[in-house]
Design a protein around this motif. Sequence first.
Motif, PDB file in Angstrom:
ATOM      1  N   GLU A  12      35.709  21.758  47.474  1.00 52.05           N
ATOM      2  CA  GLU A  12      36.463  20.725  48.202  1.00 52.05           C
ATOM      3  C   GLU A  12      36.701  21.114  49.653  1.00 52.05           C
ATOM      4  OE1 GLU A  12      39.988  20.340  45.892  1.00 52.05           O
ATOM      5  OE2 GLU A  12      38.970  19.367  44.192  1.00 52.05           O
ATOM      6  N   ASN A  13      36.682  22.432  49.922  1.00 51.95           N
ATOM      7  CA  ASN A  13      36.919  22.915  51.277  1.00 51.95           C
ATOM      8  C   ASN A  13      35.617  23.235  52.022  1.00 51.95           C
ATOM      9  OD1 ASN A  13      39.974  23.467  52.058  1.00 51.95           O
ATOM     10  ND2 ASN A  13      39.760  23.753  49.836  1.00 51.95           N
ATOM     11  N   GLY A  14      34.504  22.742  51.493  1.00 52.47           N
ATOM     12  CA  GLY A  14      33.255  22.804  52.231  1.00 52.47           C
ATOM     13  C   GLY A  14      32.318  23.945  51.919  1.00 52.47           C
ATOM     14  N   ALA A  15      32.669  24.828  50.994  1.00 50.61           N
ATOM     15  CA  ALA A  15      31.791  25.948  50.669  1.00 50.61           C
ATOM     16  C   ALA A  15      30.530  25.454  49.981  1.00 50.61           C
ATOM     17  CB  ALA A  15      32.517  26.942  49.773  1.00 50.61           C
ATOM     18  N   THR A  16      29.404  26.061  50.312  1.00 46.66           N
ATOM     19  CA  THR A  16      28.134  25.732  49.662  1.00 46.66           C
ATOM     20  C   THR A  16      27.693  26.830  48.694  1.00 46.66           C
ATOM     21  OG1 THR A  16      26.901  26.693  51.518  1.00 46.66           O
ATOM     22  CG2 THR A  16      27.360  24.321  51.589  1.00 46.66           C
ATOM     23  N   PHE A  17      28.120  28.069  48.956  1.00 46.46           N
ATOM     24  CA  PHE A  17      27.865  29.182  48.038  1.00 46.46           C
ATOM     25  C   PHE A  17      29.152  29.977  47.928  1.00 46.46           C
ATOM     26  CE2 PHE A  17      26.743  33.316  46.518  1.00 46.46           C
ATOM     27  CZ  PHE A  17      25.632  33.126  45.714  1.00 46.46           C
ATOM     28  N   ALA A  18      29.523  30.349  46.699  1.00 49.39           N
ATOM     29  CA  ALA A  18      30.747  31.124  46.493  1.00 49.39           C
ATOM     30  C   ALA A  18      30.549  32.105  45.351  1.00 49.39           C
ATOM     31  CB  ALA A  18      31.933  30.205  46.205  1.00 49.39           C
ATOM     32  N   TYR A  19      31.212  33.240  45.472  1.00 50.76           N
ATOM     33  CA  TYR A  19      31.035  34.330  44.506  1.00 50.76           C
ATOM     34  C   TYR A  19      32.387  34.934  44.162  1.00 50.76           C
ATOM     35  CZ  TYR A  19      28.819  38.528  42.459  1.00 50.76           C
ATOM     36  OH  TYR A  19      28.383  39.528  41.613  1.00 50.76           O
ATOM     37  N   ASN A  20      32.620  35.154  42.878  1.00 49.42           N
ATOM     38  CA  ASN A  20      33.861  35.731  42.378  1.00 49.42           C
ATOM     39  C   ASN A  20      33.846  37.251  42.531  1.00 49.42           C
ATOM     40  OD1 ASN A  20      36.383  35.666  40.798  1.00 49.42           O
ATOM     41  ND2 ASN A  20      35.168  36.712  39.236  1.00 49.42           N
ATOM     42  N   LEU A  21      34.905  37.796  43.116  1.00 52.18           N
ATOM     43  CA  LEU A  21      35.076  39.242  43.232  1.00 52.18           C
ATOM     44  C   LEU A  21      36.155  39.708  42.251  1.00 52.18           C
ATOM     45  CD1 LEU A  21      34.860  39.517  47.129  1.00 52.18           C
ATOM     46  CD2 LEU A  21      33.109  40.207  45.457  1.00 52.18           C
ATOM     47  N   ASP A  22      36.474  40.993  42.276  1.00 50.39           N
ATOM     48  CA  ASP A  22      37.477  41.538  41.364  1.00 50.39           C
ATOM     49  C   ASP A  22      38.811  40.830  41.576  1.00 50.39           C
ATOM     50  OD1 ASP A  22      38.728  43.193  39.515  1.00 50.39           O
ATOM     51  OD2 ASP A  22      39.152  44.737  41.007  1.00 50.39           O
ATOM     52  N   GLY A  23      39.450  40.430  40.486  1.00 46.98           N
ATOM     53  CA  GLY A  23      40.701  39.695  40.576  1.00 46.98           C
ATOM     54  C   GLY A  23      41.841  40.418  39.898  1.00 46.98           C
ATOM     55  N   GLY A  24      42.754  39.648  39.335  1.00 43.82           N
ATOM     56  CA  GLY A  24      43.903  40.247  38.665  1.00 43.82           C
ATOM     57  C   GLY A  24      44.767  41.026  39.653  1.00 43.82           C
ATOM     58  N   GLY A  25      45.177  42.208  39.258  1.00 48.22           N
ATOM     59  CA  GLY A  25      46.025  43.036  40.106  1.00 48.22           C
ATOM     60  C   GLY A  25      45.374  43.495  41.385  1.00 48.22           C
ATOM     61  N   SER A  26      44.039  43.386  41.467  1.00 45.48           N
ATOM     62  CA  SER A  26      43.330  43.800  42.676  1.00 45.48           C
ATOM     63  C   SER A  26      43.418  42.767  43.792  1.00 45.48           C
ATOM     64  CB  SER A  26      41.849  44.064  42.358  1.00 45.48           C
ATOM     65  OG  SER A  26      41.683  45.100  41.419  1.00 45.48           O
ATOM     66  N   SER A  27      43.639  41.508  43.438  1.00 52.79           N
ATOM     67  CA  SER A  27      43.530  40.415  44.404  1.00 52.79           C
ATOM     68  C   SER A  27      44.524  40.571  45.560  1.00 52.79           C
ATOM     69  CB  SER A  27      43.754  39.069  43.716  1.00 52.79           C
ATOM     70  OG  SER A  27      42.661  38.751  42.895  1.00 52.79           O
ATOM     71  N   THR A  28      43.972  40.810  46.753  1.00 57.07           N
ATOM     72  CA  THR A  28      44.792  41.048  47.928  1.00 57.07           C
ATOM     73  C   THR A  28      44.116  40.492  49.166  1.00 57.07           C
ATOM     74  OG1 THR A  28      45.585  43.136  46.955  1.00 57.07           O
ATOM     75  CG2 THR A  28      45.983  42.809  49.301  1.00 57.07           C
ATOM     76  N   MET A  29      44.884  39.815  50.007  1.00 53.90           N
ATOM     77  CA  MET A  29      44.412  39.408  51.324  1.00 53.90           C
ATOM     78  C   MET A  29      45.303  40.056  52.375  1.00 53.90           C
ATOM     79  SD  MET A  29      43.892  35.630  53.101  1.00 53.90           S
ATOM     80  CE  MET A  29      42.455  35.188  52.111  1.00 53.90           C
ATOM     81  N   TYR A  30      44.655  40.662  53.372  1.00 52.04           N
ATOM     82  CA  TYR A  30      45.331  41.353  54.464  1.00 52.04           C
ATOM     83  C   TYR A  30      44.945  40.671  55.766  1.00 52.04           C
ATOM     84  CZ  TYR A  30      45.825  45.157  57.948  1.00 52.04           C
ATOM     85  OH  TYR A  30      46.114  45.920  59.053  1.00 52.04           O
ATOM     86  N   PHE A  31      45.932  40.452  56.645  1.00 51.43           N
ATOM     87  CA  PHE A  31      45.632  39.852  57.940  1.00 51.43           C
ATOM     88  C   PHE A  31      46.546  40.424  59.014  1.00 51.43           C
ATOM     89  CE2 PHE A  31      46.637  36.473  61.099  1.00 51.43           C
ATOM     90  CZ  PHE A  31      45.401  36.446  61.748  1.00 51.43           C
ATOM     91  N   ASN A  32      45.934  40.951  60.053  1.00 53.73           N
ATOM     92  CA  ASN A  32      46.655  41.362  61.259  1.00 53.73           C
ATOM     93  C   ASN A  32      47.855  42.264  60.947  1.00 53.73           C
ATOM     94  OD1 ASN A  32      47.010  41.390  64.071  1.00 53.73           O
ATOM     95  ND2 ASN A  32      48.501  39.709  63.981  1.00 53.73           N
ATOM     96  N   GLY A  33      47.638  43.264  60.078  1.00 50.08           N
ATOM     97  CA  GLY A  33      48.670  44.261  59.817  1.00 50.08           C
ATOM     98  C   GLY A  33      49.564  44.014  58.626  1.00 50.08           C
ATOM     99  N   SER A  34      49.373  42.885  57.923  1.00 54.51           N
ATOM    100  CA  SER A  34      50.255  42.579  56.799  1.00 54.51           C
ATOM    101  C   SER A  34      49.474  42.023  55.618  1.00 54.51           C
ATOM    102  CB  SER A  34      51.313  41.538  57.211  1.00 54.51           C
ATOM    103  OG  SER A  34      52.093  42.006  58.280  1.00 54.51           O
ATOM    104  N   VAL A  35      50.014  42.208  54.415  1.00 57.08           N
ATOM    105  CA  VAL A  35      49.456  41.590  53.213  1.00 57.08           C
ATOM    106  C   VAL A  35      49.944  40.151  53.153  1.00 57.08           C
ATOM    107  CG1 VAL A  35      49.411  41.628  50.692  1.00 57.08           C
ATOM    108  CG2 VAL A  35      49.283  43.773  51.978  1.00 57.08           C
ATOM    109  N   VAL A  36      49.023  39.223  53.009  1.00 58.12           N
ATOM    110  CA  VAL A  36      49.338  37.795  53.071  1.00 58.12           C
ATOM    111  C   VAL A  36      49.885  37.272  51.750  1.00 58.12           C
ATOM    112  CG1 VAL A  36      48.315  35.502  53.396  1.00 58.12           C
ATOM    113  CG2 VAL A  36      47.608  37.409  54.865  1.00 58.12           C
ATOM    114  N   ASN A  37      49.278  37.700  50.641  1.00 61.72           N
ATOM    115  CA  ASN A  37      49.631  37.143  49.335  1.00 61.72           C
ATOM    116  C   ASN A  37      50.648  38.027  48.619  1.00 61.72           C
ATOM    117  OD1 ASN A  37      47.535  39.160  48.945  1.00 61.72           O
ATOM    118  ND2 ASN A  37      47.414  38.443  46.822  1.00 61.72           N
ATOM    119  N   ASN A  38      50.822  37.782  47.324  1.00 62.32           N
ATOM    120  CA  ASN A  38      51.780  38.542  46.514  1.00 62.32           C
ATOM    121  C   ASN A  38      51.052  39.207  45.349  1.00 62.32           C
ATOM    122  OD1 ASN A  38      54.421  37.596  47.790  1.00 62.32           O
ATOM    123  ND2 ASN A  38      53.428  35.647  47.312  1.00 62.32           N
ATOM    124  N   PRO A  39      50.426  40.363  45.588  1.00 59.36           N
ATOM    125  CA  PRO A  39      49.628  41.005  44.543  1.00 59.36           C
ATOM    126  C   PRO A  39      50.478  41.449  43.354  1.00 59.36           C
ATOM    127  CG  PRO A  39      49.173  41.952  46.714  1.00 59.36           C
ATOM    128  CD  PRO A  39      50.405  41.125  46.846  1.00 59.36           C
TER     129      PRO A  39
END
Length: 320
Positions: A274-301
Amino acid sequence: MPRQESTRKRPRVLTRRQFMAGTTYGVALLGLSSWTLLDAFVLERDTVSATEENTSMIQTASSTSSSDTSGSSDSGEATVTSSSYSDDNISIDIKTGTTSNTTYYLADIQLSSLEYLKCAFAKGTYGRNVKETTSTIAEENSAILAINGDYYGWRDAGYVIRNGVLYRETADTGTDCLVIWGDGTFSSATEGETSAQDLLDSGAWQVLSFGPVLLDNGELMVSEDDEVSQSKSSNPRTAIAMVEPLHYQFFVSDGRTSESEGLSLYQMAELLSENGATFAYNLDGGGSSTMYFNGSVVNNPTDGTNMGERSVSDIVYIGY
């Protein structure tokens, strides 16, 4: 009246030798089990320092020299907000949304060259059980944006090509790995049918082994019943996607909490489509799922029990 003999058996009494032999066996078995667990999940082994990246396969011209990865002279002055970054080579915009009682984070990325889409190992070292948190690896590599990778160090198989260098060519037979090619396109290859060396020789810049493929040529590649082995149907998730060459997306969702349930593979694939991706691939999830941006963790792992980042083997990141 004659006395009846008891039918109960007398308890067996172990001799000292039998007792000692049994105790020794039990201790040996416990030691072997402990060693197996330590070797599988804790002890660092087969370590190799990460090799300097090989950018020879990158086909897209860059506004900076491939040999100059500092980004200090040619990146231009960056404009940074709490959810965006922009300079002459890198543009990042992070959207936070909610779907299916789950909070997700979608980073839209546009690059002037593929060389700014990189991977990094924990402690700058390839090997089994070499781990750090995503944010720590990101900070060590001056990443602007990062997500956890495929956690290659938890397994002994699965192709590992990072920044144009081949580290592991043992196939996780039948797994469809992600191939990020030197021309900026994404595709998959079935391990065991195509060798890691052939992928490298054909111009692979990054190869990550987890999966499954979520989208290919804009088509959903998972059904509502598909799931990663031994995984719950609703999880924290991490994925990487391509809209078109040099236009990418990093995706992370929260999960396993009352505030955020988590997504299925199918729900995540639909959202990326829905957001325009044409190819997408699943990476490790669960407790590993983390996004970091500009010095901080964005999500709530979280792994559903403990809040906070899980230590992992590697990250995918945007930076110089």
